[in-house]
Motif scaffolding. Structure first.
Motif, short mmCIF file in Angstrom:
data_model
loop_
_atom_site.label_atom_id
_atom_site.label_comp_id
_atom_site.label_asym_id
_atom_site.label_seq_id
_atom_site.Cartn_x
_atom_site.Cartn_y
_atom_site.Cartn_z
N GLY A 1 0.80 -1.23 0.00
CA GLY A 1 0.00 0.00 0.00
C GLY A 1 0.83 1.27 0.00
O GLY A 1 0.29 2.37 0.00
N GLY B 1 4.88 -9.67 -7.58
CA GLY B 1 3.44 -9.79 -7.30
C GLY B 1 2.65 -9.89 -8.61
O GLY B 1 1.79 -10.76 -8.76
N LEU C 1 3.27 -13.28 -10.24
CA LEU C 1 2.54 -14.36 -9.57
C LEU C 1 1.05 -14.28 -9.89
O LEU C 1 0.40 -15.30 -10.14
N ARG C 2 0.50 -13.05 -9.92
CA ARG C 2 -0.93 -12.92 -10.26
C ARG C 2 -1.18 -13.36 -11.70
O ARG C 2 -2.25 -13.89 -12.00
N ILE D 1 -1.20 -19.46 -0.53
CA ILE D 1 -0.18 -18.69 0.21
C ILE D 1 -0.44 -17.20 0.00
O ILE D 1 -0.45 -16.41 0.95
N GLU E 1 0.96 -14.50 3.26
CA GLU E 1 2.32 -15.00 3.52
C GLU E 1 3.15 -14.90 2.25
O GLU E 1 2.63 -14.64 1.17
N VAL F 1 5.50 -16.45 -0.78
CA VAL F 1 5.75 -17.70 -1.51
C VAL F 1 7.22 -18.07 -1.31
O VAL F 1 8.02 -17.23 -0.91
N GLY G 1 8.70 -5.19 -5.13
CA GLY G 1 8.20 -6.33 -4.35
C GLY G 1 9.19 -7.49 -4.30
O GLY G 1 8.84 -8.59 -3.88
N ARG H 1 -8.13 0.65 -2.09
CA ARG H 1 -7.68 -0.15 -3.23
C ARG H 1 -8.54 -1.40 -3.39
O ARG H 1 -8.77 -1.87 -4.50
P1 ADP Z 1 1.80 -5.79 -2.00
O1 ADP Z 1 0.87 -4.76 -2.52
O2 ADP Z 1 1.27 -6.51 -0.81
O3 ADP Z 1 3.19 -5.31 -1.84
P2 ADP Z 1 2.55 -7.67 -4.18
O4 ADP Z 1 1.76 -7.53 -5.41
O5 ADP Z 1 3.96 -7.19 -4.21
O6 ADP Z 1 1.71 -6.93 -3.06
O7 ADP Z 1 2.54 -9.20 -3.68
C1 ADP Z 1 1.34 -9.91 -3.47
C2 ADP Z 1 1.66 -11.28 -2.83
O8 ADP Z 1 2.49 -12.05 -3.74
C3 ADP Z 1 2.45 -11.24 -1.53
O9 ADP Z 1 1.63 -11.04 -0.39
C4 ADP Z 1 3.13 -12.62 -1.55
O10 ADP Z 1 2.25 -13.66 -1.18
C5 ADP Z 1 3.46 -12.80 -3.01
N1 ADP Z 1 4.82 -12.27 -3.36
C6 ADP Z 1 5.08 -11.22 -4.19
N2 ADP Z 1 6.41 -10.99 -4.28
C7 ADP Z 1 7.01 -11.90 -3.48
C8 ADP Z 1 8.35 -12.19 -3.11
N3 ADP Z 1 9.38 -11.46 -3.60
N4 ADP Z 1 8.59 -13.23 -2.27
C9 ADP Z 1 7.59 -13.96 -1.76
N5 ADP Z 1 6.29 -13.73 -2.03
C10 ADP Z 1 5.99 -12.73 -2.89
#
Ligand code: ADP
Length: 191
Positions: free
Chosen positions: A11, A33, A36-37, A53, A58, A60, A86, A128
């Motif tokens: 945020g 992030g 992964l999405r 996860i 939490e 990954v 991230g 958001r």
């Molecule tokens: P945020 O807005 O919470 O910073 P992100 O889009 O960066 O969100 O990440 C969303 C989720 O993806 C995290 O809560 C985690 O589960 C996973 N994630 C993203 N980047 C990483 C990373 N470098 N290592 C481990 N998990 C990750």
């Protein structure tokens, strides 16, 4: 090549600012992030394994994101550098990134840390949630967990950046343009 790490709690505006910084300085924006999405949206094996996860707030496993980043770095040729958003989120990820960059004759040039207090973060995340469609934005206990995970596992990476002499703290409260200006002032000291 310049490599900039964008840091800050969930945020804090890392994603928003990374996109415009990447455009301005011709950097590749690497958001683990978002990657992964994208796996989740494409319903890949990896996406299905990571879904629970991510929904809990939490992290990954380190290897998953380290492999994703290595792959992107190796398939990029036309950019002036990278902006990492991230990632790294643990000290182990930071060490892996440093080794990865050194092996490719690069280094971490700058770490920018967006500073925003917890109350403001909660307010922003609730707003958001109305537009992002992200499951991890919709639930207050998940948001709290993400902030707690950030403080416990990710903040130590800032100390890692400080020791490397690359850490710059930036006030993350203000208009998007104001914060962008502050970030550019820092980046322009290294280009
Ligand atoms: P945020 O807005 O919470 O910073 P992100 O889009 O960066 O969100 O990440 C969303 C989720 O993806 C995290 O809560 C985690 O589960 C996973 N994630 C993203 N980047 C990483 C990373 N470098 N290592 C481990 N998990 C990750």
């Amino acid at each position: 090549m310049i490599n900039v790490l964008m840091f800050g709690p969930p945020g804090s505006g890392k994603g928003t600012q990374s996109v415009t910084l990447a455009e301005k300085y011709n950097l590749l924006h690497l958001s683990t992030g978002d990657m992964l999405r994208a796996e989740l949206a494409a319903n890949t094996d990896l996406g299905r394994k990571m879904a629970a996860i991510m929904a809990s707030g939490e992290l990954v496993p380190d290897e998953v994101v380290i492999d994703m980043i290595a792959h992107k770095i190796d398939s990029t040729t036309d950019k002036a550098g990278f902006i990492f958003d991230g990632f790294p989120r643990t000290v182990q990820q930071a060490e892996a990134l440093q080794t990865m960059l050194e092996g490719r004759k690069m280094k971490i040039d700058m770490m920018l840390v967006l500073e925003v207090g917890d109350t403001e973060l909660m307010d922003r995340m609730k707003k958001r949630a109305l537009v992002s469609g992200r499951a991890d934005d919709a639930d207050e206990s998940v948001i709290n967990n993400r902030i707690a995970v950030y403080r416990a596992k990710t903040e130590p990476v800032i100390e890692y950046g400080r020791r490397a002499g690359v850490c710059h703290q930036v006030d993350g409260v203000g208009s998007i343009d104001e914060i962008f200006g502050r970030l550019c002032n820092h980046i322009e000291t290294i280009i």
